[in-house]
Design a protein around this motif. Structure first.
Motif, PDB file in Angstrom:
ATOM      1  N   GLN A  35       0.829  -1.207   0.000  1.00 17.17           N
ATOM      2  CA  GLN A  35       0.000   0.000   0.000  1.00 17.17           C
ATOM      3  C   GLN A  35       0.864   1.258   0.000  1.00 17.17           C
ATOM      4  N   LYS A  38       2.305   1.701  -3.483  1.00 17.30           N
ATOM      5  CA  LYS A  38       1.275   2.124  -4.444  1.00 17.30           C
ATOM      6  C   LYS A  38       0.904   3.591  -4.291  1.00 17.30           C
ATOM      7  N   THR A  39       0.927   4.082  -3.062  1.00 14.54           N
ATOM      8  CA  THR A  39       0.530   5.473  -2.822  1.00 14.54           C
ATOM      9  C   THR A  39       1.690   6.451  -2.949  1.00 14.54           C
TER      10      THR A  39
END
Length: 309
Positions: A35, A38-39
């Motif tokens: 996560q 991805k961010t």
């Protein structure tokens, strides 16, 4: 407010996926690491990457976390076996099964939670809010003596001793097989396992120098109780080296035999002694943690099996 972590990859870590690398380095879950990637909270050599990106040798990996994304570590009144304590350091006998610091999915019941309660929050802040005071670690299923820092000055001094290996840690282990020598040295480089990246292995291609000295304390037929002293401090060093010479640690879930039936949860490995120089006063200090009940039970079982042969 941001919490920034910066790592430099080692040659033997080249080829590891970034999510797996961060999970191991930061004590977070792999999904949380994905996560973050991805961010865009993770950059390698100042460039964004994808979760399946494989790191190279000597990459600079930077992770930015919002404070609210970081685990809130709470003080907990947990059992804590304190061996020694003053205003600068605290030495504890860590119980087998206790994780050293919180991680995503495992925020409670750790040594850090216990230390925060016992020390009333007075721990070194050098390693951030997740690992306050932590200078070195023991695996979850390795018991025994370890030191933590209560001040930044003490932390820097202890970290220097750990890095230079002037702080001496002595371990007890029950291993498979009857070791023929009274003492010996395993000198074999350790790096990431070429196929199972969660494990370590002896590897002469990208491994780092690793030296383990061992001596026999007692023989039990098909088992041997040994003492180990480390010249280097590689991940899982004793477990990897003993497996490499054909004497894996009893009940080791990663490097040992799958059908061990000993009365212990995890490997029969115990951090028995710690020798260091007090980082503030300069006093030479020696600490010991006696063998826990489960380790003694393993020795008793090995002795019983030896007597029945």
């Amino acid at each position: 407010m941001m919490d920034k972590h910066v790592f430099k990859s080692e040659p033997e870590e080249a080829g590891i996926r970034i999510d797996i690398y961060l999970a191991a380095k930061m004590g977070i879950s792999r999904s949380f690491a994905q996560q973050l990637v991805k961010t865009g909270e993770v950059v390698i050599n100042d460039k964004s990457v994808k979760p399946n990106h494989k790191i190279g040798s000597q990459d600079i990996i930077a992770v930015q976390l919002e404070v609210q994304d970081v685990l809130t570590v709470e003080a907990e009144a947990l059992p804590l076996d304190v061996v020694y304590e003053d205003k600068d350091i605290i030495v504890v006998n860590k119980a087998r099964g206790m994780v050293v610091h919180p991680a995503a999915g495992n925020p409670n019941g750790t040594l850090v939670n216990a230390l925060l309660y016992h020390c009333r929050g007075e721990l070194s802040g050098i390693n951030g809010i997740i690992r306050p005071g932590i200078v070195h670690r023991l695996d979850k299923d390795t018991s025994g003596v370890m030191v933590a820092a209560k001040t930044d000055e003490a932390h820097r001094g202890l970290a220097a001793q750990i890095k230079s290996h002037t702080a001496c840690r002595t371990y007890w282990a029950l291993v498979h097989g009857n070791i023929s020598e009274e003492r010996g040295t395993v000198e074999a480089p350790i790096g990431r396992h070429p196929k199972d990246r969660i494990k370590m292995a002896v590897t002469f291609k990208h491994g780092r120098e690793a030296v383990t000295h061992f001596s026999v304390l007692k023989r039990y037929g098909e088992y041997t109780w040994i003492e180990c002293k480390l010249e280097t401090g590689r991940t899982h060093q004793i477990r990897v080296h003993m497996a490499y010479i054909g004497h894996p640690v009893v009940n080791d879930p990663l490097y040992g035999y799958k059908k061990d039936r000993f009365p212990i949860s995890g490997q029969a490995l115990h951090s028995h002694c710690l020798d260091l120089v007090h980082p503030v006063t300069g006093t030479v200090m020696h600490f010991e943690a006696p063998a826990p009940t489960d380790f003694k039970a393993c020795l008793q079982q090995a002795a019983a099996q030896s007597n029945n042969e």
